[in-house]
Design an enzyme around this catalytic site. Structure first.
Site, PDB file in Angstrom:
ATOM      1  N   ILE A   1      -5.711   3.338   3.606  1.00 39.86           N
ATOM      2  CA  ILE A   1      -4.526   2.781   2.956  1.00 39.86           C
ATOM      3  C   ILE A   1      -3.354   3.731   3.150  1.00 39.86           C
ATOM      4  O   ILE A   1      -3.438   4.914   2.862  1.00 39.86           O
ATOM      5  CB  ILE A   1      -4.773   2.534   1.450  1.00 39.86           C
ATOM      6  CG1 ILE A   1      -5.875   1.519   1.252  1.00 39.86           C
ATOM      7  CG2 ILE A   1      -3.486   2.071   0.775  1.00 39.86           C
ATOM      8  CD1 ILE A   1      -6.287   1.352  -0.198  1.00 39.86           C
ATOM      9  N   CYS A   2      -2.272   3.175   3.617  1.00 40.85           N
ATOM     10  CA  CYS A   2      -1.079   3.981   3.867  1.00 40.85           C
ATOM     11  C   CYS A   2       0.003   3.547   2.875  1.00 40.85           C
ATOM     12  O   CYS A   2       0.902   2.800   3.204  1.00 40.85           O
ATOM     13  CB  CYS A   2      -0.620   3.778   5.305  1.00 40.85           C
ATOM     14  SG  CYS A   2       0.646   4.917   5.821  1.00 40.85           S
TER      15      CYS A   2
END
Length: 144
Positions: free
Chosen positions: A33-34
């Site tokens: 997850i960015c």
């Protein structure tokens, strides 16, 4: 958990109602997850639930001016109806609920019934009830 590694987690969240993602169940690799909250804005009070809610929120209110994928953002900004149609199709193909993913031998018949416009969960229930017989499943759905 991925590969029995306690430091490598996965999470699931439902697609937001009223969006092209409605009805989908999205499974994500937490480490991939960015999001700002997992980088610059992280604090000990933030939880995995917070991260998943943030992802769900992005599906409702994307940030095309700060994209992770420039090509997808261009599509969103230049052709919103086309973007929504693609998102809806990919949700149906790749973000199935656990129950729908277990459609097993009925998967192709289920796809044909949903292509006709029938509700996915009703179609799956009818196919199961009638041992995969599409005609009986259609009649069952139509007759209520």
């Amino acid at each position: 958990m991925i590969n029995d590694d306690l430091c490598h987690l996965k999470g699931k969240f439902k697609g937001p109602e009223g969006t092209p993602y409605d009805g989908g169940v999205f499974e994500v690799d937490i480490q991939a997850i960015c999001l700002d909250i997992l980088k610059d804005q992280w604090s000990p009070v933030l939880t995995l639930k917070t991260a998943l809610i943030s992802l769900q929120s992005l599906l409702s209110d994307p940030a095309p001016n700060d994209p992770q994928d420039a090509q997808v953002a261009r599509h969103y900004l230049s052709d919103k109806p086309g973007f929504d149609a693609t998102a809806r199709q990919w949700t149906q193909l790749y973000a199935k609920s656990d129950d729908e993913a277990s459609a097993g031998p009925y998967q192709e018949a289920l796809q044909r019934l949903t292509d006709m416009g029938f509700d996915r969960s009703k179609a799956l229930a009818a196919l199961r009830k009638h041992n995969g017989d599409e005609q009986l499943a259609v009649e069952s759905i139509l007759l209520g």
